[in-house]
Design a protein around this motif. Structure first.
Motif, PDB file in Angstrom:
ATOM      1  N   ALA A 180       4.976   7.077   2.044  1.00 21.59           N
ATOM      2  CA  ALA A 180       4.962   5.906   2.926  1.00 21.59           C
ATOM      3  C   ALA A 180       4.628   4.648   2.139  1.00 21.59           C
ATOM      4  O   ALA A 180       3.863   4.687   1.177  1.00 21.59           O
ATOM      5  N   ILE A 181       5.225   3.540   2.562  1.00 23.51           N
ATOM      6  CA  ILE A 181       4.926   2.229   1.986  1.00 23.51           C
ATOM      7  C   ILE A 181       4.569   1.286   3.122  1.00 23.51           C
ATOM      8  O   ILE A 181       5.255   1.243   4.145  1.00 23.51           O
ATOM      9  N   PHE A 184      10.807  -6.147   0.517  1.00 25.99           N
ATOM     10  CA  PHE A 184      10.107  -5.031   1.159  1.00 25.99           C
ATOM     11  C   PHE A 184      11.073  -4.171   1.972  1.00 25.99           C
ATOM     12  O   PHE A 184      11.034  -2.948   1.916  1.00 25.99           O
ATOM     13  N   GLN A 185      11.958  -4.816   2.698  1.00 26.24           N
ATOM     14  CA  GLN A 185      12.885  -4.056   3.535  1.00 26.24           C
ATOM     15  C   GLN A 185      13.853  -3.230   2.707  1.00 26.24           C
ATOM     16  O   GLN A 185      14.384  -2.217   3.167  1.00 26.24           O
ATOM     17  N   SER A 186      14.071  -3.640   1.447  1.00 25.44           N
ATOM     18  CA  SER A 186      15.013  -2.909   0.601  1.00 25.44           C
ATOM     19  C   SER A 186      14.416  -1.626   0.032  1.00 25.44           C
ATOM     20  O   SER A 186      15.149  -0.781  -0.499  1.00 25.44           O
ATOM     21  N   LEU A 187      13.119  -1.471   0.157  1.00 26.85           N
ATOM     22  CA  LEU A 187      12.471  -0.291  -0.415  1.00 26.85           C
ATOM     23  C   LEU A 187      12.483   0.865   0.583  1.00 26.85           C
ATOM     24  O   LEU A 187      12.040   0.701   1.725  1.00 26.85           O
ATOM     25  N   PRO A 188      12.943   2.026   0.180  1.00 23.32           N
ATOM     26  CA  PRO A 188      12.868   3.192   1.074  1.00 23.32           C
ATOM     27  C   PRO A 188      11.408   3.511   1.407  1.00 23.32           C
ATOM     28  O   PRO A 188      10.533   3.423   0.544  1.00 23.32           O
ATOM     29  N   LYS A 204       0.863  -1.175   0.000  1.00 22.41           N
ATOM     30  CA  LYS A 204       0.000   0.000   0.000  1.00 22.41           C
ATOM     31  C   LYS A 204       0.901   1.226   0.000  1.00 22.41           C
ATOM     32  O   LYS A 204       1.773   1.351   0.854  1.00 22.41           O
ATOM     33  N   LEU A 205       0.658   2.085  -0.960  1.00 19.15           N
ATOM     34  CA  LEU A 205       1.500   3.255  -1.132  1.00 19.15           C
ATOM     35  C   LEU A 205       0.718   4.525  -0.829  1.00 19.15           C
ATOM     36  O   LEU A 205      -0.407   4.681  -1.292  1.00 19.15           O
ATOM     37  N   GLU A 244      -8.429  13.711  -1.047  1.00 12.63           N
ATOM     38  CA  GLU A 244      -7.545  13.998   0.073  1.00 12.63           C
ATOM     39  C   GLU A 244      -6.229  14.589  -0.435  1.00 12.63           C
ATOM     40  O   GLU A 244      -5.919  14.535  -1.627  1.00 12.63           O
ATOM     41  N   ILE A 245      -5.418  15.093   0.479  1.00 10.70           N
ATOM     42  CA  ILE A 245      -4.111  15.600   0.076  1.00 10.70           C
ATOM     43  C   ILE A 245      -3.114  14.461  -0.108  1.00 10.70           C
ATOM     44  O   ILE A 245      -2.045  14.653  -0.678  1.00 10.70           O
ATOM     45  N   VAL A 246      -3.483  13.278   0.384  1.00 10.99           N
ATOM     46  CA  VAL A 246      -2.650  12.089   0.221  1.00 10.99           C
ATOM     47  C   VAL A 246      -3.415  11.055  -0.580  1.00 10.99           C
ATOM     48  O   VAL A 246      -4.573  10.753  -0.277  1.00 10.99           O
ATOM     49  N   GLY A 247      -2.792  10.520  -1.622  1.00 15.25           N
ATOM     50  CA  GLY A 247      -3.398   9.454  -2.408  1.00 15.25           C
ATOM     51  C   GLY A 247      -2.973   8.102  -1.873  1.00 15.25           C
ATOM     52  O   GLY A 247      -1.931   7.962  -1.222  1.00 15.25           O
TER      53      GLY A 247
END
Length: 508
Positions: free
Chosen positions: A493-494, A481-485, A427-428, A460-463
Motif C-alpha cells: 500500500a502507498i 502520486f496517481q501514477s504509482l500502483p 507512506k509505504l 509487525e508483519i507489515v513494515g
C-alpha cells in the motif's frame, strides 16, 4: 557446621518461612530452554502475588510487627515493587501505609499499588529519583514516629527475600554451581546468598549490576557504602544511589564477584525471556540473566541459578527495549555507506544483499553534498554478512560497520530539499520479508529520485516507511502520486502525505 547457620539473617529466614508460606504458594523454578553445556534454571518471581519478589520482604517485616505498632501505620519509599509489597501487606493486616514514590514512577506501578492496597495506602509522589523519595519518607517518619519499612536495608526484609532461596532448595533441582543475582540496594542478594551458601557450600555467588548504577561495586571498592554521582534508571528497580549499610556487610562476605552489564544486554535478555518463556520481565527483572549471558554461562558446565525478579514494566518501554535488543544479538549489524547522490545508487546497494539478509533499518536523506551516507541495519548470519560485504567490495561500494550511535538511536537523518525540484512524500506499507525494500526501489528508480527514506523494523508483519521523492517542477505532484500502483512487488500500500504534514516535518 556452617558459620552462617548462626547468623541473624539465616535465623530470620527461618522465621520468615512460616509467615510467607501461610499466604502464597512457591513460585516455579523452570529450566531455561536454551542450548548450554550445563543446565540453567530460572526462579519465576514474576509469578508472585505482585509479579515481583519484593512482597516477601515487606510482608515479613510487617507480619512481625505487634498490633500496637501496626495500628499507627507504616511509612516507606519505593520506585515501585516494594511499594506494592507494602500495600499488599497493609491491606491483609488492615494497617495503613504512607508510600513515597518518585514523581516519574510509571502510572502502571502507581495503579498497582492502589489496586493491592486500596484505602489502606496513601501515595505521595516526591522527587525525581528513589533517593529523593527516600529522603522525604525518612523526614516524614521522623516527624510522625511511624515505623519505616526500608526497601532493602533491614534484616527482616532481607529475611523475607531469602524465602525464595528456601523454595529453590526445597525444589530438589539443585545443587547449583553458581547463581547470578541482581543487585540494587543488596537486599535480594544478601537474603538469597545467605541461604544458598548454607545449603550449597561450594556455590559461586555472582552479583549483577547495571553499568551505570553499580552502587555495590562502588561500596566494595571504597570499603563502605558511598553515594553515586549519577544513576542510570533504565533498570529502574535497581536504580539505587547508595548501597545499604546492612546489605553491604552481607554482600561483602557473600559475593564471590560482580559482573556489570549494559542496557543493551538487558534488553537482549528480556527478548530471550519472551522467546523462550513467553514472559516479559522488567529490565531489573532480567538483569541477572543478562549478567549470566555476558559472563559466558552457555559455555559453563554444571547447574546455574537465575532469577526473574519482577515483571512490572510500563508498556511504553517495550519499543525502546525492542530497539536496544537488536544490539545484543550478533545477528544484527549497522552499516554506513558512502555513495554518489544519483538515481539508482540505493538500489545498487540493495542488489549486493543476499536473499537471506533482512533490512531492519533504513535511514537516508539527500543533502547538498555530491555524496550521501545512508545507514542500513541488517539482520543475517555471519556467513551472510561475509557474503554481503564481499559483494559490496566487488561493487566498489564504500561502507563501514557502525556502532549504535545517537543518530541511529533517535533516527536523525540529515536532509536538505532541492529548491529546483518538487517533493512528494509517501507512506509505504510493505511485507516484512527479504527483498521487499529492493523490490520497491527497483520498481520506482526511474519514476523519480528518492531523496528521503526512513524505516525501522517494528516487529509487525507489515513494515512502514516514510519516503520522499524529488520530481521535476513541471510535473504535478498529484499526477505523480496517481501514477504509482498502490501495490507491487514486496509492498502492499502507498499513502500520500499531505502538504501540511510535510511542512510540519520539514518546513517545506
Amino acid at each position: 557446621m556452617n558459620p552462617l547457620t548462626g547468623d541473624p539473617l539465616f535465623q530470620e529466614i527461618l522465621n520468615a518461612r512460616q509467615r510467607i508460606y501461610t499466604y502464597a504458594e512457591p513460585t516455579p523454578l523452570e529450566r531455561l530452554p536454551i542450548s548450554a553445556k550445563g543446565s540453567l534454571f530460572v526462579k519465576r518471581e514474576d509469578q508472585s502475588p505482585i509479579h515481583a519478589y519484593k512482597w516477601r520482604g515487606a510482608f515479613n517485616k510487617m507480619a512481625a510487627l505487634d498490633k500496637a505498632t501496626l495500628s499507627h501505620g507504616v511509612i516507606t519509599a519505593s520506585a515501585g515493587n516494594h511499594a506494592q509489597g507494602v500495600a499488599l501487606a497493609a491491606k491483609i493486616m488492615q494497617a495503613h501505609a504512607t508510600i513515597y514514590m518518585p514523581v516519574a514512577t510509571p502510572r502502571m506501578k502507581q495503579d498497582a499499588v492502589r489496586k493491592h492496597g486500596g484505602a489502606h495506602v496513601d501515595i505521595r509522589l516526591f522527587g525525581d529519583t528513589f533517593s529523593e523519595a527516600l529522603d522525604a519518607a525518612v523526614t516524614e517518619q521522623e516527624r510522625s514516629g511511624k515505623l519505616f519499612v526500608h526497601a532493602y536495608d533491614d534484616i527482616q526484609v532481607m529475611g523475607g527475600q531469602g524465602t525464595l532461596a528456601d523454595e529453590i532448595v526445597m525444589s530438589g533441582k539443585g545443587p547449583f554451581d553458581r547463581a547470578y543475582i541482581q543487585i540494587g540496594g543488596g537486599g535480594l542478594l544478601a537474603g538469597v546468598a545467605c541461604w544458598l551458601k548454607v545449603h550449597y557450600p561450594g556455590i559461586e555467588i555472582i552479583g549483577v549490576e547495571g553499568e551505570r548504577q553499580a552502587c555495590m561495586t562502588a561500596a566494595l571498592e571504597n570499603g563502605a557504602p558511598i553515594n553515586l554521582d549519577y544513576v542510570d534508571v533504565f533498570c529502574d528497580g535497581t536504580a539505587v544511589r547508595r548501597a545499604g549499610n546492612r546489605t553491604f556487610a552481607y554482600c561483602q562476605k557473600l559475593i564471590d564477584r560482580i559482573v556489570q552489564v549494559s542496557n543493551d544486554a538487558v534488553s537482549g535478555a528480556i527478548k530471550l525471556c519472551w522467546e523462550t518463556l513467553r514472559t516479559t520481565p522488567e529490565p531489573s527483572g532480567a538483569l541477572g540473566i543478562a549478567g549470566a549471558l555476558a559472563d559466558g554461562v552457555l559455555e559453563k558446565n554444571g547447574n546455574t541459578l537465575l532469577i526473574i525478579c519482577g515483571s512490572n514494566m510500563d508498556l511504553s518501554m517495550l519499543s525502546r527495549i525492542s530497539a536496544r535488543a537488536l544490539l545484543a544479538s550478533s545477528s544484527k549489524r549497522f552499516y554506513r555507506f558512502q555513495i554518489n547522490d544519483q538515481p539508482g545508487t540505493l538500489l545498487k546497494i540493495m542488489k549486493c544483499f543476499p536473499d537471506a539478509a533482512n533490512v531492519i533499518e533504513f535511514q537516508y536523506g539527500r543533502t547538498e553534498s555530491e555524496t550521501v551516507s545512508p545507514v542500513l541495519g541488517i539482520e543475517a548470519s555471519d556467513e551472510i554478512f561475509a557474503e554481503m560485504e564481499n559483494n559490496l567490495c566487488k561493487g566498489d561500494i564504500i561502507f563501514e560497520a557502525r556502532d549504535y550511535d545517537l543518530a541511529i538511536e533517535f533516527g536523525i537523518i540529515p536532509f536538505q530539499p532541492n529548491p529546483e525540484r518538487q517533493m512528494s512524500f509517501l507512506k509505504l506499507e510493505f511485507h516484512e520479508r527479504s527483498g521487499s525494500v529492493s523490490g520497491f526501489l527497483e520498481q520506482y528508480q526511474e519514476e523519480a529520485n528518492i531523496c528521503y527514506f526512513n524505516y525501522r523494523y517494528s516487529g509487525e508483519i507489515v513494515g512502514r516507511a516514510l519516503i520522499g521523492f524529488e520530481i521535476p517542477i513541471e510535473m504535478d505532484t498529484e499526477n505523480f502520486f496517481q501514477s504509482l500502483p498502490r501495490t507491487g512487488p514486496g509492498y502492499r500500500a502507498i499513502h500520500k502525505v499531505s502538504t501540511s504534514e510535510v511542512s510540519a516535518i520539514f518546513g517545506k
